[in-house]
Design an enzyme around this catalytic site. Structure first.
Site, PDB file in Angstrom:
ATOM      1  N   ASP A   1     -48.838  29.737  17.931  1.00 33.23           N
ATOM      2  CA  ASP A   1     -49.897  30.211  18.827  1.00 33.23           C
ATOM      3  C   ASP A   1     -51.164  30.550  18.041  1.00 33.23           C
ATOM      4  OD1 ASP A   1     -51.011  30.847  21.249  1.00 33.23           O
ATOM      5  OD2 ASP A   1     -50.143  32.842  21.359  1.00 33.23           O
TER       6      ASP A   1
ATOM      7  N   HIS B   1     -56.759  22.867  17.703  1.00 25.89           N
ATOM      8  CA  HIS B   1     -55.532  22.085  17.910  1.00 25.89           C
ATOM      9  C   HIS B   1     -55.358  21.044  16.800  1.00 25.89           C
ATOM     10  CE1 HIS B   1     -54.500  24.050  21.538  1.00 25.89           C
ATOM     11  NE2 HIS B   1     -55.486  23.554  22.275  1.00 25.89           N
TER      12      HIS B   1
ATOM     13  N   LEU C   1     -32.930  18.081   7.240  1.00 26.62           N
ATOM     14  CA  LEU C   1     -33.441  18.997   8.274  1.00 26.62           C
ATOM     15  C   LEU C   1     -33.525  18.218   9.587  1.00 26.62           C
ATOM     16  CD1 LEU C   1     -35.415  21.774   8.644  1.00 26.62           C
ATOM     17  CD2 LEU C   1     -37.060  20.012   8.987  1.00 26.62           C
TER      18      LEU C   1
HETATM   19  C1  FPP Z   1     -51.085  27.385  21.226  1.00 29.77           C
HETATM   20  O1  FPP Z   1     -52.400  27.735  20.872  1.00 29.77           O
HETATM   21  C2  FPP Z   1     -50.801  26.040  20.797  1.00 29.77           C
HETATM   22  C3  FPP Z   1     -50.510  24.999  21.624  1.00 29.77           C
HETATM   23  C4  FPP Z   1     -50.442  25.125  23.087  1.00 29.77           C
HETATM   24  C5  FPP Z   1     -50.291  23.658  21.102  1.00 29.77           C
HETATM   25  C6  FPP Z   1     -49.469  23.606  19.859  1.00 29.77           C
HETATM   26  C7  FPP Z   1     -49.492  22.205  19.396  1.00 29.77           C
HETATM   27  C8  FPP Z   1     -49.766  21.830  18.139  1.00 29.77           C
HETATM   28  C9  FPP Z   1     -49.958  22.775  17.024  1.00 29.77           C
HETATM   29  C10 FPP Z   1     -49.790  20.384  17.808  1.00 29.77           C
HETATM   30  C11 FPP Z   1     -48.390  19.871  17.803  1.00 29.77           C
HETATM   31  C12 FPP Z   1     -48.231  18.688  16.986  1.00 29.77           C
HETATM   32  C13 FPP Z   1     -47.015  18.303  16.521  1.00 29.77           C
HETATM   33  C14 FPP Z   1     -46.889  17.074  15.690  1.00 29.77           C
HETATM   34  C15 FPP Z   1     -45.808  19.080  16.798  1.00 29.77           C
HETATM   35  P1  FPP Z   1     -53.382  28.246  22.013  1.00 29.77           P
HETATM   36  O2  FPP Z   1     -54.222  27.109  22.441  1.00 29.77           O
HETATM   37  O3  FPP Z   1     -52.594  28.896  23.105  1.00 29.77           O
HETATM   38  O4  FPP Z   1     -54.193  29.304  21.195  1.00 29.77           O
HETATM   39  P2  FPP Z   1     -54.870  30.625  21.794  1.00 29.77           P
HETATM   40  O5  FPP Z   1     -53.744  31.538  22.202  1.00 29.77           O
HETATM   41  O6  FPP Z   1     -55.627  31.145  20.611  1.00 29.77           O
HETATM   42  O7  FPP Z   1     -55.747  30.196  22.927  1.00 29.77           O
END
Ligand code: FPP
Length: 254
Positions: free
Chosen positions: A22, A39, A134
């Site tokens: 997050d 992201h 893994l």
């Molecule tokens: C939360 O941050 C994150 C997500 C909803 C997306 C997580 C996805 C990735 C890190 C990319 C995944 C890629 C692979 C290869 C697994 P948020 O947008 O909720 O952050 P905030 O709480 O600060 O708004």
């Protein structure tokens, strides 16, 4: 030990690590950048953390990459996340092979766009090792409640088909009906971004997981902080409902 071997007893004791990644949005906003940048940076972090988990002797890693609730985000952000996922898979596939990491997925995968499902299937095929170092499980379009509903439906179908007596339904039968029954329950859940909730992640499996919350936003989470979380885990006493004295006397008798 050869670096390709699995360490069966890492000192920290974590076999299965689950992570709620997050804070991508806040990371970008703090830099006056669009959420897209957060992201992108977050997706890049995944590679380092997967390799660090291999180095740490962790055998199962489950990442919360996209929840059932994330479908409610603005459509442009959803599309960006789908494209980033595919780009990231294309850029890490060889590294997964090199580190003997098998990729699997869980969730309502039928809701994902076809181009994402095709890419996931390609990388799953390419990384299907008989003895992976893994196993990396991407939770995509995943909701813990939905997983429980799907498990209940599977069990009900077996009862209707006459292959299962309702009296035989046990915790073991239920656990075997989850998306990834081959995964042990997570020993440790790490949540980045400083919020204290489980956000519909692994509701059944998390019953006795230790929880480590860090203020660090996911794009800044690195292998040093992972090592700190594992060290903190190794200092915790896991009692599974027993008393501290019982746990200590069981440890002394081993
Ligand atoms: C939360 O941050 C994150 C997500 C909803 C997306 C997580 C996805 C990735 C890190 C990319 C995944 C890629 C692979 C290869 C697994 P948020 O947008 O909720 O952050 P905030 O709480 O600060 O708004």
């Amino acid at each position: 030990m050869d670096s390709s071997e699995v360490n069966p007893n890492p000192e920290h004791g974590v076999r299965h690590l689950a992570i709620i990644m997050d804070g991508n949005g806040r990371w970008a906003e703090a830099r006056r950048l669009g959420r897209t940048f957060g992201h992108r940076q977050g997706a890049r972090r995944v590679e380092d953390i997967v390799v660090a988990c291999c180095d740490q002797g962790i055998t199962h890693l489950t990442l919360y990459a996209f929840s059932t609730e994330n479908w409610n985000r603005p459509w442009a952000e959803v599309q960006l996340l789908m494209r980033l996922l595919v780009q990231q898979l294309r850029s890490i596939d060889k590294k997964l092979v090199k580190n003997r990491v098998s990729l699997v997925c869980q969730g309502s995968l039928e809701r994902l766009p076809a181009f994402v499902r095709l890419e996931l299937a390609r990388v799953e095929r390419m990384t299907s090792f008989a003895e992976p170092k893994l196993t990396l499980c991407l939770s995509l379009s995943y909701g813990g409640r939905q997983e429980l509903v799907d498990a209940a439906r599977k069990i009900a179908q077996s009862v209707r088909a006459g292959t299962l007596d309702p009296e035989q339904i046990s915790e073991a039968v239920f656990a075997a009906s989850l998306y990834r029954p081959e995964f042990p329950d997570p020993d440790l859940l790490i949540r980045t971004g400083g919020e204290y909730r489980v956000s519909n992640f692994l509701l059944w499996q998390m019953a006795y997981s230790e929880i480590f919350v860090t203020e660090t936003l996911w794009p800044d989470f690195d292998r040093n902080e992972l090592a700190d979380a594992l060290a903190e885990f190794s200092r915790r006493e896991r009692r599974f409902g027993k008393t501290s004295a019982q746990v200590r006397s069981a440890e002394a008798s081993v």
